[in-house]
Design a protein around this motif. Structure first.
Motif, PDB file in Angstrom:
ATOM      1  N   PRO A 122       0.820  -1.222   0.000  1.00 25.80           N
ATOM      2  CA  PRO A 122       0.000   0.000   0.000  1.00 25.80           C
ATOM      3  C   PRO A 122       0.852   1.269   0.000  1.00 25.80           C
ATOM      4  O   PRO A 122       1.812   1.383   0.774  1.00 25.80           O
ATOM      5  N   VAL A 124       0.168   4.057   1.176  1.00 26.33           N
ATOM      6  CA  VAL A 124       0.094   4.788   2.439  1.00 26.33           C
ATOM      7  C   VAL A 124       1.253   4.411   3.349  1.00 26.33           C
ATOM      8  O   VAL A 124       1.688   5.222   4.189  1.00 26.33           O
ATOM      9  N   THR A 283      -7.229   3.331  -5.508  1.00 28.09           N
ATOM     10  CA  THR A 283      -6.231   3.361  -4.440  1.00 28.09           C
ATOM     11  C   THR A 283      -4.867   3.383  -5.117  1.00 28.09           C
ATOM     12  O   THR A 283      -4.761   3.655  -6.311  1.00 28.09           O
ATOM     13  N   THR A 330      -8.006  -5.567   2.455  1.00 26.81           N
ATOM     14  CA  THR A 330      -8.136  -4.880   3.744  1.00 26.81           C
ATOM     15  C   THR A 330      -6.851  -4.145   4.108  1.00 26.81           C
ATOM     16  O   THR A 330      -6.892  -3.169   4.869  1.00 26.81           O
ATOM     17  N   ARG A 331      -5.710  -4.573   3.574  1.00 28.73           N
ATOM     18  CA  ARG A 331      -4.445  -3.872   3.818  1.00 28.73           C
ATOM     19  C   ARG A 331      -4.472  -2.459   3.261  1.00 28.73           C
ATOM     20  O   ARG A 331      -3.691  -1.603   3.658  1.00 28.73           O
ATOM     21  N   PHE A 332      -5.334  -2.237   2.307  1.00 29.01           N
ATOM     22  CA  PHE A 332      -5.451  -0.936   1.666  1.00 29.01           C
ATOM     23  C   PHE A 332      -6.590  -0.099   2.252  1.00 29.01           C
ATOM     24  O   PHE A 332      -6.936   0.954   1.711  1.00 29.01           O
ATOM     25  N   GLY A 333      -7.169  -0.578   3.342  1.00 33.28           N
ATOM     26  CA  GLY A 333      -8.296   0.130   3.940  1.00 33.28           C
ATOM     27  C   GLY A 333      -9.566   0.028   3.130  1.00 33.28           C
ATOM     28  O   GLY A 333     -10.493   0.817   3.310  1.00 33.28           O
ATOM     29  N   LEU A 334      -9.620  -0.964   2.228  1.00 33.79           N
ATOM     30  CA  LEU A 334     -10.808  -1.136   1.395  1.00 33.79           C
ATOM     31  C   LEU A 334     -11.810  -2.031   2.110  1.00 33.79           C
ATOM     32  O   LEU A 334     -11.437  -3.050   2.681  1.00 33.79           O
ATOM     33  N   PRO A 335     -13.093  -1.663   2.078  1.00 37.52           N
ATOM     34  CA  PRO A 335     -14.099  -2.462   2.779  1.00 37.52           C
ATOM     35  C   PRO A 335     -14.364  -3.778   2.074  1.00 37.52           C
ATOM     36  O   PRO A 335     -14.042  -3.958   0.896  1.00 37.52           O
ATOM     37  N   ARG A 336     -14.985  -4.697   2.803  1.00 29.91           N
ATOM     38  CA  ARG A 336     -15.340  -5.987   2.204  1.00 29.91           C
ATOM     39  C   ARG A 336     -16.564  -5.882   1.307  1.00 29.91           C
ATOM     40  O   ARG A 336     -16.707  -6.660   0.358  1.00 29.91           O
TER      41      ARG A 336
END
Length: 345
Positions: A122, A124, A283, A330-336
Motif C-alpha cells: 500500500p 500509504v 487506491t 483490507t491492507r489498503f483500507g478497502l471495505p469488504r
C-alpha cells in the motif's frame, strides 16, 4: 543517506532496559526497514514478520552495538540477515499453484514470472519513504525500487544476490559496507551484484517498465477512464486503454496473458461475462495506480470485494495489470462490501 540525530542518551537508556527509549530509538527506522524486508521477500505479510523479528533481535542485542556503524546501518544488517534466514527456511511458501483462480479462464500465453507469494504494498505505507535518500552508490530511484516490476525481478534472484543488489543499488551502501553487513568479502559482493544486475535489467527491459516520470494528471485521467470502462462493462473502452503487448498476471497463479487479443479473451470470459456488474474504488500500490473491484451480489443488493488490480502505465496507456485476490484488500483500507450506488448507507 539521511543524517542521524544523536542517539547516545536513548541508546544508554535502552541498554539499561528502558523499552520506551528503545521504541523512540527505532521508530524512525521501522517503516523503511519494513519496505527493505518487502523488497527482499516480496510479501507484505512476510515483511511485517521480518520487521518484528528484527526489532526483537535489536532489543536483545543492543548491548553488542559498538557504534562501528550507524544505528540505521546496524538495523539494516539485522533486517537483511533476518530476511535471508527466512528465505533459507521458506518451506511455508507455495512453489506452484495447480489451478487458476477462475475456472472460466482461457488458456494462458505462458507461465508468469510473478511468484505465488507476491503481494502489493500500500502506498500509504510508503509515505515519507522518499525522504530516506539513498547513498551515492544507488542506481535506482526510490519510487522505481518499489514498483511491482522491480519487486518481481528481485524475486527471480538467489537470496544473497537479492540482498547485495538491494544494499548496493537501492540503498546505496558501498561495497565494503555491504560485505560487512552480509559477512562476506567485497569480491563476493561484486560477483553477486554483477549477476543480479544482469537479471534485473533484462527483466525490467522485457516488462517495458523502465523508470518513468510521474504525471499525476495523466494518471488521474487514466484511472477515471479505467473506472468508467469497468463500471459500464465496456470491453472495447477497456481494451482501448492497453498497449499492444500488455501483460496480465494474477498471483498466486503462475500464469500470464500477453497482448491485446489475450487480454480481450480474459476480460470477455471472466470480468465482462453477462450478469456481472462492478463498482470501483481507486487506491495506490507500489507507487502505481490501483483499483479495488467490487462485484454486485444479485441476491443481497450489495457489492462484494472481488479483486485488487495494480496497474503499470506509460503515459495514458496501461502496460501491465496484476490481479490480486480479496485477501490483500483490507491492507489498503478497502471495505469488504459496498452498498448500491443509490443506497443511503
Amino acid at each position: 543517506m539521511p543524517m542521524e540525530m544523536d542517539t547516545t542518551d536513548l541508546i544508554a537508556r535502552a541498554r539499561a532496559g528502558d523499552q520506551d527509549a528503545f521504541r523512540d530509538l527505532v521508530q524512525g527506522h521501522s517503516r523503511e526497514l519494513q519496505v527493505h524486508c518487502y523488497r527482499i521477500l516480496g510479501s507484505l505479510q512476510d515483511a511485517e514478520d521480518a520487521l518484528q523479528e528484527t526489532l526483537v533481535s535489536a532489543w536483545r542485542n543492543l548491548g553488542g552495538f559498538g557504534r562501528r556503524s550507524s544505528l540505521r546501518t546496524w538495523l539494516y544488517q539485522i533486517a537483511t540477515n533476518r530476511c535471508l534466514s527466512m528465505l533459507r527456511a521458506d518451506g511455508r511458501r507455495p512453489r506452484t499453484v495447480s489451478s487458476p483462480p477462475e475456472a472460466a479462464l482461457p488458456e494462458p500465453t505462458g507461465a508468469g514470472d510473478a511468484p505465488p507469494w507476491l503481494e502489493p504494498y500500500p502506498d500509504v505505507l510508503l509515505d515519507h519513504l522518499v525522504d530516506q535518500r539513498p547513498g551515492p552508490e544507488a542506481r535506482y530511484e526510490t519510487t522505481e525500487a518499489v514498483s511491482l516490476a522491480f519487486i518481481t525481478a528481485l524475486q527471480l534472484l538467489p537470496p544473497r544476490q537479492r540482498a547485495a543488489l538491494v544494499l548496493r543499488d537501492v540503498l546505496g551502501y558501498r561495497t565494503a559496507e555491504a560485505a560487512r553487513m552480509l559477512d562476506t568479502t567485497q569480491e563476493a559482493v561484486n560477483s553477486a551484484l554483477k549477476r543480479a544486475r544482469a537479471t534485473v535489467d533484462t527483466r525490467l527491459a522485457d516488462s517495458g517498465e523502465a523508470a518513468r516520470q510521474l504525471d499525476t494528471a495523466a494518471e488521474q485521467r487514466l484511472v477515471a477512464r479505467l473506472t468508467d470502462a469497468l463500471e459500464r462493462a465496456d470491453l472495447d473502452a477497456l481494451i482501448g486503454l492497453l498497449v499492444a503487448d500488455v501483460r496480465l498476471s494474477m498471483p498466486p497463479a503462475m500464469l500470464e496473458y500477453r497482448g491485446i487479443e489475450s487480454a480481450r479473451r480474459v476480460f470477455a470470459a471472466v470480468s465482462f461475462r453477462p450478469g456481472r456488474n462492478y463498482r470501483v474504488v481507486p487506491t495506490r500500490a507500489n507507487g502505481q495506480p490501483a483499483v479495488g473491484l467490487y462485484l454486485a451480489d444479485p441476491h443481497s443488493g450489495i457489492y462484494r470485494a472481488y479483486v485488487l488490480l495494480v496497474v503499470s502505465t506509460t503515459g495514458e496507456r496501461i502496460t501491465a495489470i496484476t490481479c490480486f485476490n480479496t485477501g490483500v484488500m483490507t491492507r489498503f483500507g478497502l471495505p469488504r462490501t459496498l452498498p448500491e450506488p443509490d443506497s443511503p448507507c
